[in-house]
Design a protein around this motif. Structure first.
Motif, PDB file in Angstrom:
ATOM      1  N   LEU A  36       0.783  -1.126   0.153  1.00  0.00           N
ATOM      2  CA  LEU A  36       0.074   0.172  -0.092  1.00  0.00           C
ATOM      3  C   LEU A  36       0.935   1.189   0.111  1.00  0.00           C
ATOM      4  O   LEU A  36       1.904   1.208   0.295  1.00  0.00           O
ATOM      5  N   ASN A  37       0.448   2.435  -0.318  1.00  0.00           N
ATOM      6  CA  ASN A  37       0.939   3.504  -0.198  1.00  0.00           C
ATOM      7  C   ASN A  37       1.286   3.951   1.124  1.00  0.00           C
ATOM      8  O   ASN A  37       0.102   4.402   1.682  1.00  0.00           O
ATOM      9  N   PRO A  38       2.535   4.011   1.919  1.00  0.00           N
ATOM     10  CA  PRO A  38       2.386   4.287   3.298  1.00  0.00           C
ATOM     11  C   PRO A  38       2.005   5.748   3.664  1.00  0.00           C
ATOM     12  O   PRO A  38       1.690   5.834   4.714  1.00  0.00           O
ATOM     13  N   ALA A  39       2.224   6.848   2.606  1.00  0.00           N
ATOM     14  CA  ALA A  39       2.001   8.080   2.962  1.00  0.00           C
ATOM     15  C   ALA A  39       0.461   8.208   3.122  1.00  0.00           C
ATOM     16  O   ALA A  39       0.130   9.334   3.904  1.00  0.00           O
ATOM     17  N   LEU A  40      -0.327   7.525   2.757  1.00  0.00           N
ATOM     18  CA  LEU A  40      -1.890   7.642   3.017  1.00  0.00           C
ATOM     19  C   LEU A  40      -2.222   7.733   4.332  1.00  0.00           C
ATOM     20  O   LEU A  40      -3.055   8.146   4.786  1.00  0.00           O
ATOM     21  N   ARG A  41      -1.428   6.609   4.964  1.00  0.00           N
ATOM     22  CA  ARG A  41      -1.849   6.783   6.584  1.00  0.00           C
ATOM     23  C   ARG A  41      -1.762   7.933   7.250  1.00  0.00           C
ATOM     24  O   ARG A  41      -2.453   8.179   8.312  1.00  0.00           O
ATOM     25  N   ILE A  76      -4.303  11.357   3.718  1.00  0.00           N
ATOM     26  CA  ILE A  76      -5.422  10.835   2.781  1.00  0.00           C
ATOM     27  C   ILE A  76      -5.550  11.693   1.679  1.00  0.00           C
ATOM     28  O   ILE A  76      -6.025  11.299   0.550  1.00  0.00           O
ATOM     29  N   THR A  77      -5.599  12.831   2.009  1.00  0.00           N
ATOM     30  CA  THR A  77      -5.780  13.885   1.069  1.00  0.00           C
ATOM     31  C   THR A  77      -4.677  13.932  -0.130  1.00  0.00           C
ATOM     32  O   THR A  77      -5.111  14.745  -1.044  1.00  0.00           O
ATOM     33  N   LEU A  78      -3.628  13.284  -0.080  1.00  0.00           N
ATOM     34  CA  LEU A  78      -2.774  13.268  -1.298  1.00  0.00           C
ATOM     35  C   LEU A  78      -3.543  12.597  -2.325  1.00  0.00           C
ATOM     36  O   LEU A  78      -3.352  13.007  -3.610  1.00  0.00           O
ATOM     37  N   ILE A  79      -4.506  11.742  -2.213  1.00  0.00           N
ATOM     38  CA  ILE A  79      -5.188  11.265  -3.141  1.00  0.00           C
ATOM     39  C   ILE A  79      -6.029  12.272  -3.952  1.00  0.00           C
ATOM     40  O   ILE A  79      -6.074  12.394  -5.387  1.00  0.00           O
ATOM     41  N   ASN A  80      -6.524  13.254  -3.335  1.00  0.00           N
ATOM     42  CA  ASN A  80      -7.133  14.499  -3.989  1.00  0.00           C
ATOM     43  C   ASN A  80      -5.937  15.405  -4.547  1.00  0.00           C
ATOM     44  O   ASN A  80      -6.117  15.929  -5.661  1.00  0.00           O
ATOM     45  N   ARG A  81      -5.012  15.712  -3.794  1.00  0.00           N
ATOM     46  CA  ARG A  81      -3.873  16.766  -4.083  1.00  0.00           C
ATOM     47  C   ARG A  81      -3.177  16.212  -5.475  1.00  0.00           C
ATOM     48  O   ARG A  81      -2.821  17.091  -6.102  1.00  0.00           O
ATOM     49  N   ASP A  82      -2.760  15.069  -5.211  1.00  0.00           N
ATOM     50  CA  ASP A  82      -1.847  14.514  -6.454  1.00  0.00           C
ATOM     51  C   ASP A  82      -2.335  13.141  -6.749  1.00  0.00           C
ATOM     52  O   ASP A  82      -1.429  12.252  -6.611  1.00  0.00           O
ATOM     53  N   PRO A  83      -3.236  12.888  -7.329  1.00  0.00           N
ATOM     54  CA  PRO A  83      -3.987  11.587  -7.794  1.00  0.00           C
ATOM     55  C   PRO A  83      -3.072  10.634  -8.627  1.00  0.00           C
ATOM     56  O   PRO A  83      -3.221   9.610  -8.341  1.00  0.00           O
ATOM     57  N   MET A  84      -2.476  11.326  -9.637  1.00  0.00           N
ATOM     58  CA  MET A  84      -1.652  10.627 -10.361  1.00  0.00           C
ATOM     59  C   MET A  84      -0.117  10.577 -10.129  1.00  0.00           C
ATOM     60  O   MET A  84       0.613  10.278 -10.977  1.00  0.00           O
ATOM     61  N   GLY A  85       0.135  10.985  -8.930  1.00  0.00           N
ATOM     62  CA  GLY A  85       1.608  11.007  -8.340  1.00  0.00           C
ATOM     63  C   GLY A  85       1.650  10.391  -6.978  1.00  0.00           C
ATOM     64  O   GLY A  85       1.233   9.096  -6.621  1.00  0.00           O
ATOM     65  N   ARG A  86       1.927  11.266  -5.872  1.00  0.00           N
ATOM     66  CA  ARG A  86       2.051  10.887  -4.792  1.00  0.00           C
ATOM     67  C   ARG A  86       0.956  10.117  -4.119  1.00  0.00           C
ATOM     68  O   ARG A  86       0.863   9.474  -3.016  1.00  0.00           O
ATOM     69  N   GLY A  87      -0.327  10.458  -4.689  1.00  0.00           N
ATOM     70  CA  GLY A  87      -1.650   9.814  -3.967  1.00  0.00           C
ATOM     71  C   GLY A  87      -2.010   8.557  -4.456  1.00  0.00           C
ATOM     72  O   GLY A  87      -3.199   8.077  -4.391  1.00  0.00           O
ATOM     73  N   TRP A  88      -1.038   7.555  -4.918  1.00  0.00           N
ATOM     74  CA  TRP A  88      -1.214   6.266  -5.381  1.00  0.00           C
ATOM     75  C   TRP A  88      -1.874   5.523  -4.392  1.00  0.00           C
ATOM     76  O   TRP A  88      -1.497   5.866  -3.191  1.00  0.00           O
ATOM     77  N   LEU A  89      -2.377   4.417  -4.576  1.00  0.00           N
ATOM     78  CA  LEU A  89      -2.922   3.570  -3.671  1.00  0.00           C
ATOM     79  C   LEU A  89      -2.151   2.263  -3.363  1.00  0.00           C
ATOM     80  O   LEU A  89      -2.056   1.940  -2.261  1.00  0.00           O
ATOM     81  N   TYR A  90      -1.705   1.523  -4.398  1.00  0.00           N
ATOM     82  CA  TYR A  90      -1.157   0.484  -4.212  1.00  0.00           C
ATOM     83  C   TYR A  90      -0.154  -0.189  -5.484  1.00  0.00           C
ATOM     84  O   TYR A  90      -0.246   0.379  -6.376  1.00  0.00           O
TER      85      TYR A  90
END
Length: 162
Positions: free
Chosen positions: A99-104, A107-121
Motif C-alpha cells: 500500500l502507499n504508506p504516505a496515505l496513513r 489521505i488527502t494526497l489522493i485528491n491533491r496529487d491523484p496521479m502521483g504521490r496519491g497512489w493507492l497500491y
C-alpha cells in the motif's frame, strides 16, 4: 525528458472537468491508472475523474496483505470521500506488493496529487485485459461525462416543467 513518454500527456476538458492523462500509463474503465515501475511492477491509483466523483478523501482501509495473490475485480478494501464511499478494486493480476504508506498520514494526497504521490497500491504482475491506452480512456471519459451531462440536463428540464 524531452520527447520521452514520461512527459507526454493527453489533455482532456469537457464542461467543468479537465485533466491530463500521461500517455505512458494505462487506465481501467473503472477509473484507475496503472504506471509501469522500473522494478517491473505496477503502481495503481485513482484517476482525477474518480477523485472528483468521490469528493475530498476522509478515510480508507485495505484488507489485503503484501504477498497475497490478487486478480482483476477483487475487492482490496474501501475508500471514503465526502460525496461517496467506494470499494477499491484490483485492476491487475499478480502479487500484491504494498500500500502507499504516505496515505496513513495524509489521505488527502489522493485528491491533491491523484496521479502521483496519491497512489493507492503496487502489484507485481500484469494489468487487467480491460485496461485502456490513454487515448481510449479519454474517449471512455467523454462517453461517461456525456451521460452525466445528459442526466443533469434532463433533471433541470424536469424541474422547469414542474
Amino acid at each position: 525528458m524531452k520527447g520521452g513518454q514520461a512527459n507526454e500527456y493527453i489533455f482532456y476538458k469537457r464542461s467543468h472537468f479537465a485533466t491530463q492523462l500521461p500517455t505512458a500509463y494505462v487506465y481501467s474503465p473503472t477509473h484507475y491508472w496503472l504506471q509501469k515501475r522500473a522494478s517491473g511492477g505496477w503502481r495503481i491509483g485513482l484517476t482525477k475523474f474518480a477523485t472528483r466523483m468521490l469528493g475530498e478523501m476522509v478515510d480508507h482501509q485495505f484488507t489485503v496483505s503484501a504477498g497475497a495473490r490478487v486478480a482483476p475485480g477483487q475487492i482490496l478494501g474501501w475508500i471514503e470521500g465526502f460525496k461517496a464511499i467506494s470499494d477499491v478494486y484490483c485492476v491487475a493480476e499478480g502479487k500484491f506488493l504494498r500500500l502507499n504508506p504516505a496515505l496513513r498520514q495524509d489521505i488527502t494526497l489522493i485528491n491533491r496529487d491523484p496521479m502521483g504521490r496519491g497512489w493507492l497500491y503496487e502489484i507485481a504482475g500484469k494489468p487487467d485485459a480491460k485496461c485502456l491506452a490513454a487515448a481510449a480512456y479519454r474517449d471512455h471519459l467523454d462517453v461517461i461525462i456525456g451521460r452525466l451531462l445528459e442526466k443533469q440536463q434532463a433533471e433541470e428540464a424536469g424541474k422547469g416543467a414542474g
